[in-house]
Design a protein around this motif. Structure first.
Motif: not given
Length: 158
Positions: A128-139, A141-155
């Motif tokens: 859900k968090a990734l849908i609609g996001r663009s390349l090089d965007t920081e995302v 995401i709330a996960v059970p262990s806390g908040v994860k921060i990802y950068e989209i590097t390739e689509i």
């Protein structure tokens, strides 16, 4: 009105194969098991009969569920898609900023999701968090262990 269920061609094929197996193999097998259990006498104390009837109920329920999902399937071929936004079917490479590691996931339907194969459901928190996001965007995401921060590097769509 029933909503469509997005899935890849592979996911659709796998559901059809499961349905075919249930109808052609499992259903006749359980009918035979019930007949054999009846031959053993008193049904009120026959564990084999109860187990076979329970299995039959499961098989019939699953057949109904699969027929419904196949009827509502919106089969999407990712190879026909392009763009720099994450859509259903995309393979997305993410850089985990916390542990400095890359992971790649394909966004698929609920029935196709298998984290070991790198396939995540479009309805999962990450999907859900990734849908609609663009390349090089920081995302974030709330996960059970806390908040994860990802950068989209390739689509990519294949």
């Amino acid at each position: 009105m029933s909503r469509s269920i997005p899935m890849t061609e592979e996911g659709h094929r796998l559901l059809q194969e499961e349905l075919k197996n249930l109808i052609r193999v499992e259903r006749p097998k359980v009918v035979q098991e019930i007949a054999e259990a009846r031959d053993h006498g008193d049904l009120s104390e026959n564990a084999e009969y109860d187990a076979a009837k329970n299995r039959q109920g499961f098989i019939e329920g699953r057949i109904k569920e699969l027929n419904d999902k196949i009827a509502r399937a919106e089969v999407i071929d990712p190879a026909t898609l392009t763009g720099d936004k994450v859509l259903f079917g995309a393979k997305v490479t993410l850089f985990d900023i916390d542990i400095e590691n890359e992971v790649t996931y394909q966004i698929v339907g609920e029935d196709e999701a298998d984290i070991k194969k790198g396939k995540i459901s479009v309805t999962s928190p990450v999907g859900k968090a990734l849908i609609g996001r663009s390349l090089d965007t920081e995302v974030r995401i709330a996960v059970p262990s806390g908040v994860k921060i990802y950068e989209i590097t390739e689509i990519c769509y294949e």
